[in-house]
Design a protein around this motif. Sequence first.
Motif, PDB file in Angstrom:
ATOM      1  N   ASN A  32       6.654   0.355   6.903  1.00 56.22           N
ATOM      2  CA  ASN A  32       5.903   0.156   5.715  1.00 56.22           C
ATOM      3  C   ASN A  32       4.606  -0.589   6.210  1.00 56.22           C
ATOM      4  OD1 ASN A  32       4.893  -0.344   3.034  1.00 56.22           O
ATOM      5  ND2 ASN A  32       6.089  -2.227   2.517  1.00 56.22           N
ATOM      6  N   TYR A  57       4.218   4.714   3.627  1.00 54.46           N
ATOM      7  CA  TYR A  57       5.047   4.964   4.967  1.00 54.46           C
ATOM      8  C   TYR A  57       4.186   4.936   5.964  1.00 54.46           C
ATOM      9  CZ  TYR A  57       9.258   6.005   2.089  1.00 54.46           C
ATOM     10  OH  TYR A  57      10.064   5.926   1.045  1.00 54.46           O
ATOM     11  N   PRO A 106       8.748   5.910  -2.733  1.00 55.55           N
ATOM     12  CA  PRO A 106      10.134   5.295  -2.478  1.00 55.55           C
ATOM     13  C   PRO A 106      10.938   5.167  -3.651  1.00 55.55           C
ATOM     14  CG  PRO A 106       8.314   3.443  -2.351  1.00 55.55           C
ATOM     15  CD  PRO A 106       7.740   4.832  -2.754  1.00 55.55           C
ATOM     16  N   PHE A 130      11.755   0.902   4.630  1.00 57.06           N
ATOM     17  CA  PHE A 130      12.358   1.870   3.595  1.00 57.06           C
ATOM     18  C   PHE A 130      13.666   2.562   4.528  1.00 57.06           C
ATOM     19  CE2 PHE A 130       7.743   2.015   2.805  1.00 57.06           C
ATOM     20  CZ  PHE A 130       7.713   1.603   1.471  1.00 57.06           C
TER      21      PHE A 130
END
Length: 182
Positions: A174, A140, A44, A165
């Motif tokens: 997330n 993720y 990220p 995200f």
Amino acid sequence: MKIKPKTITLKNGKEILIRQCEVNDAEHLRNTIKTYIKDSKYIPKLQEEFKLSISQGEDWIKSFIDRPNSLLLIAEFDNKIIGNIDLTGNPRKVMEHTAVIGMGMLAEWRNSGLGTELMKAAISWAKNNPILEILWLQVYTDNKLGVGLYQKMGFTENGIIKNFFKQDGIYFDNLTMSLEVK
């Protein structure tokens, strides 16, 4: 708490060295991180956001050396850094028994067993650390290889934040996971 360097043979038959990162690794580590950020959709941070100077890198590495609940390991092949894992111990007294994990590697080393070996080394160190009790990470939910690795290593799911995200107008969830090491 020092960790002994360890040579390991990966699934691809290549021998790598996992060792504690040293201040003089700053430039090489910075270049490796720049490369894998560019090549990963699951870190990220955008390439243009990564502005770590060599001097800042040296300070960052030193922070892991100086804090007893933190660790920064690198993996090398042919004297080149190919990946890293860090346990960033919380500096606050009420949370110093916890450390968040960050990991990355060059694209050509993904799915070679490198992630497993980095995780094993970090978890082993944490289990022997007198301060740490809980390791945690964020991933993720779309990162199936990452989630699978963390589950294999014993991490359990703690919860999902939807749409956490956002890249190029696309949202990703997330997942927070943790592992008790004491």
